[in-house]
Design an enzyme around this catalytic site. Structure first.
Site: not given
Length: 340
Positions: A138, A151
């Site tokens: 990501s 996260y």
């Protein structure tokens, strides 16, 4: 192609779209996830797309279960060619509103789940000296944002883990390859699944892309794994470069905008959070989330990125042709001068 592909987190979002994309190429696709309804629906997707599915219920936080799943895949399909790590869970909340147990669970699924999958793949690929591991990363592996500390930390850890592994494989002159695919905000069911303590329902930070954009990049990376990282979407490029050049400015910008950008006034999700139990145990949720109306179906940046070698070759050929033409023209002009 008829490869043997394993995908963790294969029942929803990016994992689900990626399973379909591999299936379209005729691959045999092992689907690793927790939810029974999601696994059954994902397997049907793979069949309809032209692939052969093998649904395996597993929690990637359990290393032994992941290794047993890998054995089951090779028993049914033969040697694993591609392993895609994609499974994750998380919590939307400020740091001090997330418990130690919740941080531990997110780490076990989102970071250690990748470690467990990688170890299972390496155990089988290294003795054969072939295979590809794709880590779904990501933009947040490079830049943390507010309300997603669990996260972001896991994605940062995956990046560091993968970089270490890559160096070791190079040291060993191994033909096993590992690559990272860093994604932008994607329209997946996670924004209804994840545990949230925000005042309003969570949303991805715009611009939002459809999961098929991510799936195309992951399948491309599996076929071209020598490149160490792939960046998908203009926002990913901007985030990563912005962090490298002006991290302090990004701190202040995200402090001002990061809270509102991740919340939207919409119908609250009815699904139970998937941190401890699968959200798709009884009902399938597919690949798309609640943001179809605003999600982009393609990325110009990725189109250029995935074709950069061909584009560079084309540009080089064009430049060479122009130079040769100019050279021939120059010789002709010079010849005329001498004749005069």
């Amino acid at each position: 192609m008829d490869r043997v592909v394993v995908i963790t987190g294969a029942t929803g979002g990016v994992g689900r779209a990626t399973a379909r994309r591999f299936a379209e190429k005729g691959d045999r696709v092992a689907l690793l996830a927790r939810g029974e309804a999601g696994l059954a629906a994902a397997a049907e997707d793979v069949r309809e797309a032209g692939g052969t599915p093998l649904p395996i219920p597993v929690d990637v936080a359990d290393a032994e279960a992941v290794d047993k799943a890998a054995t089951a895949v090779e028993t049914a399909f033969g040697p694993i060619d591609v392993w895609v790590n994609d499974a994750f869970s998380s919590v939307f909340a400020p740091v001090d509103e997330i418990s130690a147990e919740e941080y531990r669970r997110v780490t076990e699924v989102t970071y250690l789940g990748y470690v467990h999958g990688t170890l299972a793949a390496l155990k089988r690929m290294k003795p054969r000296d072939r295979g590809t591991i794709v880590q779904v990363g990501s933009a947040l592996a490079h830049r943390g944002i507010p309300l997603q500390s669990a996260y972001c930390a896991a994605k940062h850890a995956i990046k560091g883990f993968t970089e270490s592994l890559r160096c070791e494989l190079m040291h060993d002159h191994s033909n096993v390859h590992v690559t990272l695919v860093h994604l932008p905000a994607v329209n997946t069911p996670q924004f209804d699944w994840l545990l949230s303590r925000l005042p309003l329902p969570a949303q991805p930070v715009p611009p939002i892309y459809q999961p098929e954009v991510a799936a195309e990049a992951i399948v491309h990376a599996a076929a071209h794994p020598r490149r160490r990282e792939y960046w998908v979407g203009g926002s990913t490029v901007g985030t990563i470069i912005g962090e490298k050049l002006a991290g302090g400015l990004l701190d202040r910008y995200l402090a001002r905008t990061g809270y509102n950008a991740q919340q939207v006034d919409r119908t609250p999700p009815r699904d139970r959070p998937n941190l401890w139990e699968p959200a798709d145990r009884q009902a399938d949720h597919g690949a798309h989330g609640a943001f179809d109306s605003e999600a982009k179906p393609r990325s110009r940046q990725w189109w250029l990125n995935s074709r950069r070698n061909a584009l560079l070759a084309g540009a080089a050929a064009t430049t060479t042709a122009l130079l040769l033409r100019s050279h021939r023209k120059g010789k002709g002009d010079h010849g005329d001068d001498r004749a005069t």
